[in-house]
Design an enzyme around this catalytic site. Structure first.
Site, PDB file in Angstrom:
ATOM      1  N   ASP A   1      -1.860  -3.986   7.177  1.00  0.00           N
ATOM      2  CA  ASP A   1      -2.887  -5.028   7.277  1.00  0.00           C
ATOM      3  C   ASP A   1      -2.843  -5.857   5.995  1.00  0.00           C
ATOM      4  O   ASP A   1      -2.105  -5.538   5.067  1.00  0.00           O
ATOM      5  CB  ASP A   1      -4.265  -4.418   7.547  1.00  0.00           C
ATOM      6  CG  ASP A   1      -4.740  -3.542   6.408  1.00  0.00           C
ATOM      7  OD1 ASP A   1      -4.130  -3.587   5.328  1.00  0.00           O
ATOM      8  OD2 ASP A   1      -5.719  -2.812   6.605  1.00  0.00           O
TER       9      ASP A   1
ATOM     10  N   ASP B   1      -5.826  -0.529  16.427  1.00  0.00           N
ATOM     11  CA  ASP B   1      -5.835   0.494  15.387  1.00  0.00           C
ATOM     12  C   ASP B   1      -7.294   0.802  15.116  1.00  0.00           C
ATOM     13  O   ASP B   1      -8.151  -0.061  15.315  1.00  0.00           O
ATOM     14  CB  ASP B   1      -5.171  -0.018  14.097  1.00  0.00           C
ATOM     15  CG  ASP B   1      -6.119  -0.870  13.281  1.00  0.00           C
ATOM     16  OD1 ASP B   1      -6.857  -0.316  12.453  1.00  0.00           O
ATOM     17  OD2 ASP B   1      -6.158  -2.100  13.502  1.00  0.00           O
TER      18      ASP B   1
END
Ligand SMILES: [Zn+2]
Length: 364
Positions: A79, A263
């Site tokens: 990320d 996620d």
């Protein structure tokens, strides 16, 4: 054509949809990478900001990326680190602020870090993921119109800078070996802003969109309207990613809307807090995701399980369910042994990998 696979930089094709649990600091708490593989989890998400602060690029470069570092052969998404750092500084302005150049973060009184969109992409390239995520400006929950507009404009400007940096870094990499670059759609609950953000991002050009910000309404319900708006604005060949999402029933609804990747910390964090996800079906074959009550929670330390000799779930083939009883897990949690957390985490991850497998079958 909607994507059918998540392609890794090693050209491994992982069928969609997928759920990648959060190995935030290059570890999935209580498990090692062999354990993760055995739950049939196809990939993990690592956190750029934590690795940036706590590990540094030297070690990553030496190993040739985080996959080698943690001996993980599956998919990897990094990320941008934006969500974590901005959640901290937007709740506590003394710890930093967002400026057009990037994010100023003060981890301690004498330390100041400027984290820019370019720095995020550069650092992610050292992680060597299969998907990089652009640095975005997180629209806080209940943002005013003006605040939301500000975050959207900055998100678009930063996405453009991230794309430029990405193209610089991967200029000599053949297209087939390049990782994906994902942009994040912000705008809070303002649907027109979400739409505008998506349209501007398409002009820059990415491989996919993420549902950014906080996906829950003020009353705690999931905001499916925003999820649908983003899906409607997403080009057909883009990957669609529910960042930080979610509960099993939320994932099932989003897959129907066209989302491919998810996620979330839920299955692993819940496992450590004695919350196990269990299919209500009696066997794996009988799992029916169209049943509104297709799963329930099981808390092993409840009195009734102390002497229960049956497995946690008969609709599961994980290490816990094929070898141990509810009674044994209950005992391990009661005495505070770390094996309890490991076994519960393995079980919850297998629950999620089965959840995604069942949706693949339905799509084909
Ligand atoms: Zn199990």
């Amino acid at each position: 054509m909607s994507p059918k696979f998540f392609k890794t930089i090693e050209d491994k094709k992982i069928p969609l949809p997928v759920f990648f649990p959060d190995a935030t600091r290059a570890v999935l708490k209580t498990l090692d990478s062999v354990d993760i593989t055995n739950t049939q989890t196809p990939g993990v998400l690592v956190n750029t900001f934590h690795l940036y602060l706590e590990l540094g690029k030297r070690v990553l470069i030496k190993h040739g990326g985080v996959g080698n570092f943690m001996n993980w052969a599956g998919g990897i998404i990094s990320d941008s680190g934006g969500f974590q750092v901005m959640s901290v500084i937007k709740a506590n302005p003394a710890q930093g602020k967002v400026i057009d150049e990037g994010v100023i973060y003060r981890p301690s009184k004498n330390k100041k870090i400027l984290f820019t969109p370019e720095e995020s992409i550069k650092f992610q390239s050292h992680i060597k993921p299969d998907m990089l995520v652009v640095l975005d400006d997180f629209t806080p929950p209940q943002a005013s119109r003006e605040q939301a507009e500000d975050t959207v404009n900055r998100t678009i400007a930063w996405a453009s800078r991230c794309k430029d940096e990405f193209q610089k870094i991967y200029a000599k990499t053949p297209k087939a070996k390049r990782p994906y670059l994902l942009a994040v759609v912000q705008g809070g609950d303002y649907l027109d802003l979400r739409k505008y953000c998506a349209q501007e991002l398409v002009k820059i050009g990415f491989d996919g969109f993420g549902y950014g910000g906080w996906p829950m309404r003020a009353n705690g319900e999931f905001n499916y309207q925003v999820a649908q708006t983003i899906a409607d604005c997403t080009p057909k060949d883009y990957l669609l990613y529910g960042l930080g999402i979610g509960k099993p029933d939320e994932i099932v609804k989003l897959v129907k809307m066209g989302y491919h990747i998810f996620d979330c910390v839920l299955p692993t964090r819940d496992a450590r807090h004695q919350r196990l996800y269990v299919y209500t079906a009696k066997s794996i074959d009988q799992i029916n995701l169209n049943d509104p009550k297709f799963y329930k929670y099981l808390v092993p330390t409840k009195q009734k399980y102390y002497s229960d000799t049956s497995p946690v779930s008969t609709a599961c083939d994980c290490l816990l369910c094929t070898n141990y009883s509810k009674s044994y897990l209950s005992h391990l949690f009661k005495i505070g042994d770390s094996t309890a957390m490991r076994l519960a985490t393995i079980h919850n991850l297998r629950f999620y990998s089965l959840l995604m497998e069942k949706q693949k079958t339905r799509l084909t």
